[in-house]
Design an enzyme around this catalytic site. Structure first.
Site, PDB file in Angstrom:
ATOM      1  N   GLY A   8      18.599 -34.345 -32.975  1.00 20.63           N
ATOM      2  CA  GLY A   8      17.962 -34.818 -34.205  1.00 20.63           C
ATOM      3  C   GLY A   8      16.651 -34.100 -34.444  1.00 20.63           C
ATOM      4  O   GLY A   8      15.708 -34.688 -34.976  1.00 20.63           O
ATOM      5  N   ARG A  11      14.457 -33.158 -38.377  1.00 20.47           N
ATOM      6  CA  ARG A  11      13.864 -34.065 -39.366  1.00 20.47           C
ATOM      7  C   ARG A  11      12.924 -35.031 -38.655  1.00 20.47           C
ATOM      8  O   ARG A  11      13.108 -35.316 -37.471  1.00 20.47           O
ATOM      9  CB  ARG A  11      15.013 -34.863 -39.982  1.00 20.47           C
ATOM     10  CG  ARG A  11      14.868 -35.212 -41.420  1.00 20.47           C
ATOM     11  CD  ARG A  11      16.215 -35.451 -42.074  1.00 20.47           C
ATOM     12  NE  ARG A  11      17.047 -36.470 -41.438  1.00 20.47           N
ATOM     13  CZ  ARG A  11      16.926 -37.790 -41.625  1.00 20.47           C
ATOM     14  NH1 ARG A  11      15.977 -38.271 -42.400  1.00 20.47           N
ATOM     15  NH2 ARG A  11      17.754 -38.618 -41.029  1.00 20.47           N
ATOM     16  N   VAL A  60      26.369 -37.022 -32.496  1.00 19.65           N
ATOM     17  CA  VAL A  60      26.391 -37.448 -31.083  1.00 19.65           C
ATOM     18  C   VAL A  60      27.405 -38.556 -30.801  1.00 19.65           C
ATOM     19  O   VAL A  60      27.658 -38.879 -29.648  1.00 19.65           O
ATOM     20  CB  VAL A  60      24.992 -37.894 -30.590  1.00 19.65           C
ATOM     21  CG1 VAL A  60      23.988 -36.753 -30.650  1.00 19.65           C
ATOM     22  CG2 VAL A  60      24.496 -39.122 -31.360  1.00 19.65           C
ATOM     23  N   ASN A  85      16.293 -37.515 -28.930  1.00 16.04           N
ATOM     24  CA  ASN A  85      15.454 -38.095 -29.991  1.00 16.04           C
ATOM     25  C   ASN A  85      16.246 -38.774 -31.097  1.00 16.04           C
ATOM     26  O   ASN A  85      15.733 -39.666 -31.765  1.00 16.04           O
ATOM     27  CB  ASN A  85      14.583 -36.971 -30.595  1.00 16.04           C
ATOM     28  CG  ASN A  85      14.095 -37.326 -31.974  1.00 16.04           C
ATOM     29  OD1 ASN A  85      13.129 -38.071 -32.131  1.00 16.04           O
ATOM     30  ND2 ASN A  85      14.754 -36.837 -33.021  1.00 16.04           N
ATOM     31  N   SER A 135      11.811 -47.092 -28.384  1.00 17.84           N
ATOM     32  CA  SER A 135      11.108 -47.767 -29.490  1.00 17.84           C
ATOM     33  C   SER A 135      10.366 -48.978 -28.955  1.00 17.84           C
ATOM     34  O   SER A 135      10.805 -49.606 -27.987  1.00 17.84           O
ATOM     35  CB  SER A 135      12.114 -48.223 -30.546  1.00 17.84           C
ATOM     36  OG  SER A 135      11.493 -49.091 -31.467  1.00 17.84           O
ATOM     37  N   TYR A 148      19.529 -52.459 -33.090  1.00 20.32           N
ATOM     38  CA  TYR A 148      18.635 -51.335 -32.789  1.00 20.32           C
ATOM     39  C   TYR A 148      17.813 -51.641 -31.530  1.00 20.32           C
ATOM     40  O   TYR A 148      17.720 -50.811 -30.613  1.00 20.32           O
ATOM     41  CB  TYR A 148      17.715 -51.115 -33.986  1.00 20.32           C
ATOM     42  CG  TYR A 148      16.724 -49.994 -33.841  1.00 20.32           C
ATOM     43  CD1 TYR A 148      17.090 -48.672 -34.084  1.00 20.32           C
ATOM     44  CD2 TYR A 148      15.401 -50.255 -33.479  1.00 20.32           C
ATOM     45  CE1 TYR A 148      16.168 -47.641 -33.965  1.00 20.32           C
ATOM     46  CE2 TYR A 148      14.481 -49.232 -33.364  1.00 20.32           C
ATOM     47  CZ  TYR A 148      14.868 -47.930 -33.607  1.00 20.32           C
ATOM     48  OH  TYR A 148      13.960 -46.907 -33.481  1.00 20.32           O
ATOM     49  N   ALA A 150      18.456 -53.731 -29.117  1.00 18.03           N
ATOM     50  CA  ALA A 150      19.320 -53.752 -27.928  1.00 18.03           C
ATOM     51  C   ALA A 150      19.668 -52.330 -27.496  1.00 18.03           C
ATOM     52  O   ALA A 150      19.663 -52.007 -26.299  1.00 18.03           O
ATOM     53  CB  ALA A 150      20.594 -54.548 -28.218  1.00 18.03           C
ATOM     54  N   LYS A 152      17.897 -49.630 -27.946  1.00 23.47           N
ATOM     55  CA  LYS A 152      16.723 -48.959 -27.385  1.00 23.47           C
ATOM     56  C   LYS A 152      16.356 -49.536 -26.017  1.00 23.47           C
ATOM     57  O   LYS A 152      15.843 -48.813 -25.154  1.00 23.47           O
ATOM     58  CB  LYS A 152      15.545 -49.065 -28.365  1.00 23.47           C
ATOM     59  CG  LYS A 152      15.752 -48.272 -29.639  1.00 23.47           C
ATOM     60  CD  LYS A 152      15.801 -46.768 -29.378  1.00 23.47           C
ATOM     61  CE  LYS A 152      15.816 -45.949 -30.647  1.00 23.47           C
ATOM     62  NZ  LYS A 152      15.768 -44.505 -30.410  1.00 23.47           N
TER      63      LYS A 152
HETATM   64  P1  NDP Z   1      14.758 -40.150 -39.017  1.00 25.73           P
HETATM   65  O1  NDP Z   1      15.656 -41.122 -39.689  1.00 25.73           O
HETATM   66  O2  NDP Z   1      13.757 -39.388 -39.819  1.00 25.73           O
HETATM   67  O3  NDP Z   1      15.597 -39.112 -38.137  1.00 25.73           O
HETATM   68  C1  NDP Z   1      16.688 -39.538 -37.390  1.00 25.73           C
HETATM   69  C2  NDP Z   1      17.273 -38.324 -36.688  1.00 25.73           C
HETATM   70  O4  NDP Z   1      18.403 -38.739 -35.918  1.00 25.73           O
HETATM   71  C3  NDP Z   1      17.747 -37.263 -37.682  1.00 25.73           C
HETATM   72  O5  NDP Z   1      17.436 -35.993 -37.186  1.00 25.73           O
HETATM   73  C4  NDP Z   1      19.266 -37.477 -37.701  1.00 25.73           C
HETATM   74  O6  NDP Z   1      19.992 -36.307 -37.997  1.00 25.73           O
HETATM   75  C5  NDP Z   1      19.522 -37.916 -36.258  1.00 25.73           C
HETATM   76  N1  NDP Z   1      20.771 -38.651 -36.156  1.00 25.73           N
HETATM   77  C6  NDP Z   1      21.085 -39.854 -36.695  1.00 25.73           C
HETATM   78  N2  NDP Z   1      22.364 -40.173 -36.420  1.00 25.73           N
HETATM   79  C7  NDP Z   1      22.862 -39.143 -35.681  1.00 25.73           C
HETATM   80  C8  NDP Z   1      24.113 -38.870 -35.093  1.00 25.73           C
HETATM   81  N3  NDP Z   1      25.167 -39.714 -35.213  1.00 25.73           N
HETATM   82  N4  NDP Z   1      24.276 -37.719 -34.415  1.00 25.73           N
HETATM   83  C9  NDP Z   1      23.239 -36.853 -34.289  1.00 25.73           C
HETATM   84  N5  NDP Z   1      22.025 -37.048 -34.818  1.00 25.73           N
HETATM   85  C10 NDP Z   1      21.846 -38.179 -35.514  1.00 25.73           C
HETATM   86  O7  NDP Z   1      14.011 -41.029 -37.915  1.00 25.73           O
HETATM   87  P2  NDP Z   1      12.746 -40.742 -37.008  1.00 25.73           P
HETATM   88  O8  NDP Z   1      12.399 -39.313 -36.992  1.00 25.73           O
HETATM   89  O9  NDP Z   1      11.726 -41.733 -37.385  1.00 25.73           O
HETATM   90  O10 NDP Z   1      13.350 -41.195 -35.605  1.00 25.73           O
HETATM   91  C11 NDP Z   1      13.431 -40.335 -34.463  1.00 25.73           C
HETATM   92  C12 NDP Z   1      13.581 -41.230 -33.246  1.00 25.73           C
HETATM   93  O11 NDP Z   1      12.418 -42.063 -33.134  1.00 25.73           O
HETATM   94  C13 NDP Z   1      14.760 -42.189 -33.327  1.00 25.73           C
HETATM   95  O12 NDP Z   1      15.359 -42.321 -32.058  1.00 25.73           O
HETATM   96  C14 NDP Z   1      14.122 -43.490 -33.744  1.00 25.73           C
HETATM   97  O13 NDP Z   1      14.875 -44.601 -33.339  1.00 25.73           O
HETATM   98  C15 NDP Z   1      12.796 -43.406 -33.001  1.00 25.73           C
HETATM   99  N6  NDP Z   1      11.750 -44.275 -33.522  1.00 25.73           N
HETATM  100  C16 NDP Z   1      11.239 -44.110 -34.793  1.00 25.73           C
HETATM  101  C17 NDP Z   1      10.256 -44.962 -35.252  1.00 25.73           C
HETATM  102  C18 NDP Z   1       9.654 -44.842 -36.612  1.00 25.73           C
HETATM  103  O14 NDP Z   1       8.887 -45.738 -37.027  1.00 25.73           O
HETATM  104  N7  NDP Z   1       9.913 -43.783 -37.355  1.00 25.73           N
HETATM  105  C19 NDP Z   1       9.755 -46.078 -34.421  1.00 25.73           C
HETATM  106  C20 NDP Z   1      10.349 -46.146 -33.107  1.00 25.73           C
HETATM  107  C21 NDP Z   1      11.308 -45.274 -32.693  1.00 25.73           C
HETATM  108  P3  NDP Z   1      20.356 -35.901 -39.537  1.00 25.73           P
HETATM  109  O15 NDP Z   1      19.073 -35.946 -40.282  1.00 25.73           O
HETATM  110  O16 NDP Z   1      20.940 -34.552 -39.476  1.00 25.73           O
HETATM  111  O17 NDP Z   1      21.339 -36.906 -40.025  1.00 25.73           O
END
Ligand code: NDP
Length: 241
Positions: A8, A11, A60, A85, A135, A148, A150, A152
């Site tokens: 991931g 983005r 994934v 990530n 998280s 979510y 659970a 994490k």
């Molecule tokens: P975004 O929604 O901006 O990004 C999520 C990322 O996960 C994207 O790159 C997306 O890829 C990828 N992704 C989602 N589903 C899949 C999948 N099935 N296979 C592969 N890749 C996947 O979220 P954030 O950048 O905010 O989140 C990044 C991490 O941080 C996550 O694990 C999130 O749970 C965690 N987090 C975020 C918080 C926040 O407030 N933002 C707080 C706590 C934790 P694509 O764009 O190509 O679909």
């Protein structure tokens, strides 16, 4: 050259991690699921800075796609840093959660991380560093994210178990638990919700993706050589009473 694989990584927080690890001198293999354009832009930006980078499409939750990722030449040559990530958060009230939804979240956030690890584990360098993005909700729970939270929590305890198992080999595993971070996950917030989030945070601001990337950089770097199995909360003090 040392290689970092960031799931991931095209983005949000993942993009900031990709950029930061590139600055740290790693060539970057980042994955995306749906958003190819932002991922290609991050790759171009990193390449423009003189560091090699490539984006690979990998859902994934799809074991075949993850197995294909493991055949990438850079994976075969060896992974020095693995950042798990990727993640999804679908706001849904805990009392309305159904099994389909629960399974989708678990298969992305938890099983997806396991699948990636499992498919590249034999390609990790002898002193590999793994960083898992958990998280704050993995410990706090959430009325609008039971699945979510659970997932994490599972991710963090799995990663700590892995840290114990890999420590004798010299490989380290750590978890970063972000609080509120300014990415698409918070994009649906109304202005009122956004300011109430800020108020809730003792440091009185929403975190930036770079706040998380800096901590990841530290945890995969040599300054943290005696840290493994740690959960580092990067949340502006949100867990404080
Ligand atoms: P975004 O929604 O901006 O990004 C999520 C990322 O996960 C994207 O790159 C997306 O890829 C990828 N992704 C989602 N589903 C899949 C999948 N099935 N296979 C592969 N890749 C996947 O979220 P954030 O950048 O905010 O989140 C990044 C991490 O941080 C996550 O694990 C999130 O749970 C965690 N987090 C975020 C918080 C926040 O407030 N933002 C707080 C706590 C934790 P694509 O764009 O190509 O679909």
């Amino acid at each position: 050259m040392r290689t970092a694989l960031v799931t991931g990584g095209g983005r949000g927080i993942g993009a900031a991690i990709s950029r930061r690890l590139a600055k740290d001198g790693y060539r970057i293999l980042l994955t995306y699921c749906n958003a190819s354009k932002p991922a290609e832009m991050v790759v171009d930006e990193i390449r423009d800075s003189g560091i090699d980078a490539v984006a690979a499409n990998c859902d994934v939750t799809d074991a075949r796609e993850v197995a294909l990722l493991a055949t990438h030449p850079w994976v075969i040559e060896g992974i020095d840093v693995l950042v798990l990530n990727h993640g999804r958060y679908d706001r849904i009230d805990a009392k309305d959660l159904d099994l389909t939804h629960l399974r989708r979240t678990m298969s992305t956030n938890f099983e997806g991380a396991f699948l990636v690890w499992d498919s590249v584990k034999n390609q990790l360098s002898s002193d590999a560093r793994i960083c898992v993005i958990g998280s704050q909700l993995g410990t706090r729970g959430s009325s609008h994210g039971a699945d979510y939270s659970a997932s994490k929590a599972a991710l963090a305890t799995w990663a700590r178990s892995l840290a114990q198992s890999l420590a004798p080999e010299g490989k380290r595993v750590n978890i970063v638990a972000p609080g509120f971070v300014d990415t698409d996950i918070l994009a649906g917030d109304s202005p009122e919700k956004r300011s109430s989030r800020k108020e809730e945070v003792p440091l009185k601001r929403i975190g930036t993706p770079e706040d998380i990337a800096g901590t990841v950089s530290f945890l995969v770097g040599n300054e943290s050589n005696y840290i493994t199995g740690a959960v580092i909360h990067v949340n502006g003090g949100l867990y404080l009473p």
